[in-house]
Scaffold this active site. Structure first.
Site, mmCIF file in Angstrom:
data_model
loop_
_atom_site.group_PDB
_atom_site.id
_atom_site.type_symbol
_atom_site.label_atom_id
_atom_site.label_comp_id
_atom_site.label_asym_id
_atom_site.label_seq_id
_atom_site.Cartn_x
_atom_site.Cartn_y
_atom_site.Cartn_z
ATOM 1 N N GLY A 268 0.836 -1.200 0.000
ATOM 2 C CA GLY A 268 0.000 0.000 0.000
ATOM 3 C C GLY A 268 0.875 1.256 0.000
ATOM 4 C CG PHE B 231 0.319 9.231 -4.845
ATOM 5 C CD1 PHE B 231 1.694 9.437 -4.832
ATOM 6 C CD2 PHE B 231 -0.442 9.868 -3.904
ATOM 7 C CE1 PHE B 231 2.273 10.255 -3.880
ATOM 8 C CE2 PHE B 231 0.124 10.686 -2.940
ATOM 9 C CZ PHE B 231 1.483 10.883 -2.928
ATOM 10 C CD1 TRP C 218 -1.621 1.511 -5.897
ATOM 11 C CD2 TRP C 218 -1.905 3.326 -4.636
ATOM 12 N NE1 TRP C 218 -2.642 2.244 -6.441
ATOM 13 C CE2 TRP C 218 -2.835 3.372 -5.686
ATOM 14 C CE3 TRP C 218 -1.893 4.365 -3.708
ATOM 15 C CZ2 TRP C 218 -3.756 4.403 -5.844
ATOM 16 C CZ3 TRP C 218 -2.801 5.401 -3.859
ATOM 17 C CH2 TRP C 218 -3.721 5.407 -4.915
ATOM 18 C CG HIS C 219 0.282 6.112 -1.193
ATOM 19 N ND1 HIS C 219 -0.114 4.963 -0.576
ATOM 20 C CD2 HIS C 219 -0.763 6.971 -1.121
ATOM 21 C CE1 HIS C 219 -1.353 5.125 -0.125
ATOM 22 N NE2 HIS C 219 -1.771 6.329 -0.450
ATOM 23 N N GLY C 220 3.927 5.671 -4.076
ATOM 24 C CA GLY C 220 5.055 6.277 -4.772
ATOM 25 C C GLY C 220 6.237 5.331 -4.844
#
Lengths: 471, 346
Positions: free
Chosen positions: A322, A471, A325-327
């Site tokens: 997770g 993102f 996923w953001h960066g």
């Protein structure tokens, strides 16, 4: 195209005029929405529409094959093809440079000299959102939870629906595609509440995030020096508010715009900073992502049905991914790891040291939760570990002689906004804007609406991109 | 919930408040103006791609922006030049961009303000970054951004409270952020406080810029601008002559080799600014050496009777009427030298 731009205002007026003009039947209205969605996306970077088309065609084909195919191996093939294309896009466009950089570092670490130029790949806006959305469609058909979309148009619109295309909410097929089957028209109250939500979302973005908080956050996190406690604290709190208002603002706009078209999108934020504990936080923050990760990662990996240790491992893997996923940076992985650790510790506490939550201790626990979450934001926002380390050091008062980069008024401004934000979340934690707006007099709601609109106009805004676009 | 009534109330209040807001700021002397932002600049930069060998591109810092008046230039030469000068910026990255990222073979007039031209080649230094940001924006701007700019123009042209500045720090900012910035409690950071910097020019759609009349007629107002120059000159950095000249001359050679015409121009300064320039950035060491090495037509205001008679109201830029005379006289000299042609007569 950004919601907080004049071109979007013109675009929306044209789309609404065409959508409600008594000239087109429902199929043509959907075509108008689809075309508008491509224009919305293409005005940013036209060639990258190709990726949307590829994703749409692959998942449409895979979905149909999965629905008809009985042979398990062939079904797996179609599922894997969809995953390969979607995750392949993500891997190349989002993680290409990151993977390359880490490969070079690994080769260096084992003594192999390896030089390669960064690929400088452009990150297609919203790729993380629409790939997750299309993957959920294929996976749900594979699991026989849903049927394929009735028509290609319905599916293409589901992938591309402009209000939520570039930054969510990540909507499941069962919640959105089915809405496209019947003609949709907002009631006057729906339309006006959608307009109110759009104003509220823009107010959160333009006034609260960009005008009141972003500069403080940028000043603090862009500083290369070790900062004083108050600067680090104000910068971290400012970012916690900025990212909430930025992202929740986008979601609120998206929900409002869809509602103006008669389409219902799910809530994505429910006053997360009033959460009592971290599991509650993830039920309130970016709900569409956390439920996606729960349904398509945490549960398939075993969830909480395979013993305590394995549950914790699965939880940690989910949060690490997770974070990623953001960066494409290790700082995001650490952010995910911290949240994973918090969730595990909370489960341990609930198992071995359970206690009753009352309104009194709940308030203080919410403050404690918010304080812990703020620590994670440091890693989320810091561009490297040096900055993060300095910031954490300052936050824990290890650097009392740190540099002062903020003026007194900046600090007062941030503390005022964040205190009001926290109290609002606490007061609103068991209700919603809609139910509050139904309870207060019309004139008062009108005054609030006007105040928000006037402040948006006076703030003017600089057309800053939404943080979650990256993102 | 009667949302129709709510909307009506919201619209009425918004209309009254924003109308009052506009009236208030007009009563305070504000009027609708364009912002010299990256969008306005990018529109002019895009003209270079279609420019012919008969065109003229102006670049440099604010002195070229203020002192060259496009109407007068066009009247004398028959061609309206493309104004790409940027306030507070070195022309080096822009010239490099034109040389390396376009096929332009017309005339480039490079303004040489010694304190900026010879200041730096460091990409993050403000004089470089200011213009590089614009160069990058021109290359990367999206269709949505172009559209936003076009839609924003009627608002900028008609609403005084829409006054905005791309670069932060102007005392005239009246958007919410600018108004909040006016509130100060002590000086916690200990940073030196810049004197209030008021906008002292107006810019048109084609970036033709004129000093506000008030700057030339109101000495107290001009002094506020002088105070800002003095603030920036408190800690002067020694010129980076070698690095800047090497960088520029490489591009100059490339440009000349492909048939482009390069002209160097030193616009007037006076008073304290000129004194400081003569002391810290002497002509013989910098300008003269640059002219010799570049080997291109060059115009220093001191060398011409027609150009050396001006007094800059705030020491660094010409007033509107003086800029008109300066431009007319300069173009006449350039035509006389066959550096420019008059396309109307030729």
């Amino acid at each position: 195209m950004l919601f907080n731009s004049l071109s979007f205002a013109v675009f929306l007026i044209i789309v609404l005029a065409l959508y409600y003009a008594p000239l087109f039947n429902w199929a043509n209205k959907k075509r108008i929405l689809l075309l508008s969605s491509y224009v919305f996306y293409g005005l940013w970077n036209p060639p990258l529409i190709l990726l949307l088309w590829i994703s749409t065609i692959v998942d449409w084909t895979a979905g149909n094959k999965l629905a008809k195919e009985e042979n398990q191996n062939k079904r797996k093939f179609w599922l894997l093809l969809s995953m390969f294309v979607n995750l392949g896009f993500l891997a190349f466009f989002k993680y290409g440079d990151f993977l390359l950089e880490n490969f070079v570092m690994f080769m260096d670490a084992i003594g192999v000299e390896f030089h390669v130029q960064p690929m400088d790949i452009i990150l297609p806006m919203g790729i993380s959102f629409y790939t997750f959305q299309t993957m959920s469609y294929t996976i749900d058909i594979y699991k026989k939870k849903i049927k394929p979309a009735n028509t290609f148009l319905d599916f293409a619109l589901y992938v591309t629906f402009f209000p939520q295309l570039v930054a969510g909410p990540i909507v499941r097929a069962k919640d959105l595609i089915t809405q496209f089957y019947e003609p949709k028209k907002a009631t006057i109250n729906q339309f006006l509440f959608g307009l109110f939500s759009l104003t509220l979302g823009l107010f959160m973005k333009v006034v609260l995030a960009d005008t009141l908080l972003s500069e403080t956050s940028d000043t603090v996190f862009d500083s290369r020096n070790v900062l004083s406690f108050w600067d680090a604290l104000a910068g971290t709190l400012a970012f916690s508010g900025q990212i909430l208002f930025d992202f929740a603002g986008y979601s609120t706009c998206a929900i409002g715009i869809a509602l103006m078209l008669g389409i219902i999108l799910p809530d994505n934020f429910k006053y997360p900073y009033a959460s009592v504990g971290f599991s509650e936080f993830w039920k309130r923050w970016h709900i569409s992502l956390s439920t996606w990760l729960r349904d398509y990662l945490y549960i398939p990996l075993g969830g909480s049905h395979n013993g305590l240790i394995k549950t914790y491992v699965v939880l940690m893997i989910t949060m690490l991914l997770g974070g990623l996923w953001h960066g494409a940076a290790w700082t995001f992985v650490v952010w995910g790891a911290l949240h994973g650790t918090y969730l595990i510790l909370e489960r341990i506490q609930k198992k071995y040291l359970p206690f009753k939550i009352t309104p009194f201790n709940g308030f203080f626990l919410a403050i404690l939760t918010y304080a812990c979450i703020n620590t994670t934001w440091v890693f989320f926002r810091a561009k490297d570990f040096v900055t993060a380390k300095n910031m954490v050091g300052s936050l824990f008062y290890i650097n009392p002689e740190g540099e002062k980069v903020l003026e007194s008024f900046d600090i007062i401004k941030v503390f005022t906004v964040i205190t009001i934000l926290f109290l609002c979340h606490w007061i609103m934690r068991n209700t919603s804007v809609k139910s509050v707006s139904e309870k207060i007099p019309s004139w008062l709601l009108g005054v609030i609406w006007a105040i928000m609109f006037v402040l948006i106009v006076i703030a003017q805004g600089t057309g800053e991109q939404f943080i979650y676009f990256q993102f | 919930m009667n949302l129709k009534q709510t909307l009506l109330i919201a619209i009425t209040i918004s209309f009254i408040v924003l109308g009052s807001w506009e009236t208030y700021w007009r009563s305070q002397g504000y009027y609708p103006t364009l912002d010299d932002n990256k969008d306005l600049w990018a529109v002019q930069r895009s003209k270079v791609t279609k420019a012919t060998s008969n065109d003229v591109v102006l670049m440099g810092s604010s002195r070229v922006l203020f002192d060259i008046q496009l109407d007068e230039w066009e009247a004398e030469t028959g061609k309206r030049p493309i104004q790409l000068a940027s306030a507070g910026a070195t022309p080096l990255p822009l010239f490099s961009d034109i040389v390396n990222n376009s096929d332009y073979t017309g005339t480039v007039v490079v303004g040489v303000t010694p304190g900026l031209f010879f200041s730096t080649t460091y990409p993050m230094a403000p004089p470089w970054k200011r213009v590089q940001t614009r160069v990058n924006y021109y290359q990367d701007r999206t269709f949505a951004q172009r559209l936003n700019h076009q839609i924003s123009l009627p608002f900028q042209n008609n609403l005084a409270f829409m006054v905005s500045f791309e670069e932060k720090g102007y005392a005239d900012e009246i958007n919410l952020n600018g108004l909040l910035k006016r509130i100060r409690i002590g000086n916690r950071t200990g940073n030196k406080m810049m004197p209030p910097f008021h906008e002292f020019s107006n810019i048109a759609l084609d970036r033709n810029t004129k000093m506000k009349d008030r700057t030339a007629t109101d000495t107290a107002f001009a002094n506020t601008v002088k105070a800002v120059w003095a603030f920036y000159q408190q800690d002067p950095h020694p010129p980076e002559k070698e690095a800047t000249m090497t960088f520029f001359l490489k591009d100059a050679k490339k440009f000349k080799d492909r048939g482009g015409s390069l002209v160097l121009l030193r616009c007037p300064s006076s008073g304290r600014d000129r004194m400081g320039e003569n002391m810290d950035l002497p002509r013989t060491e910098l300008w003269d050496d640059l002219v010799t090495q570049a080997n291109v037509p060059s115009y220093h205001f001191e060398d011409y009777d027609q150009l050396n008679q001006f007094i800059c109201p705030e020491d660094s830029h010409l007033s509107g009427p003086d800029a008109q005379i300066f431009t007319t006289e300069l173009t006449k000299i350039m035509i006389q030298d066959s550096v420019l042609t008059n396309s109307k007569t030729n």
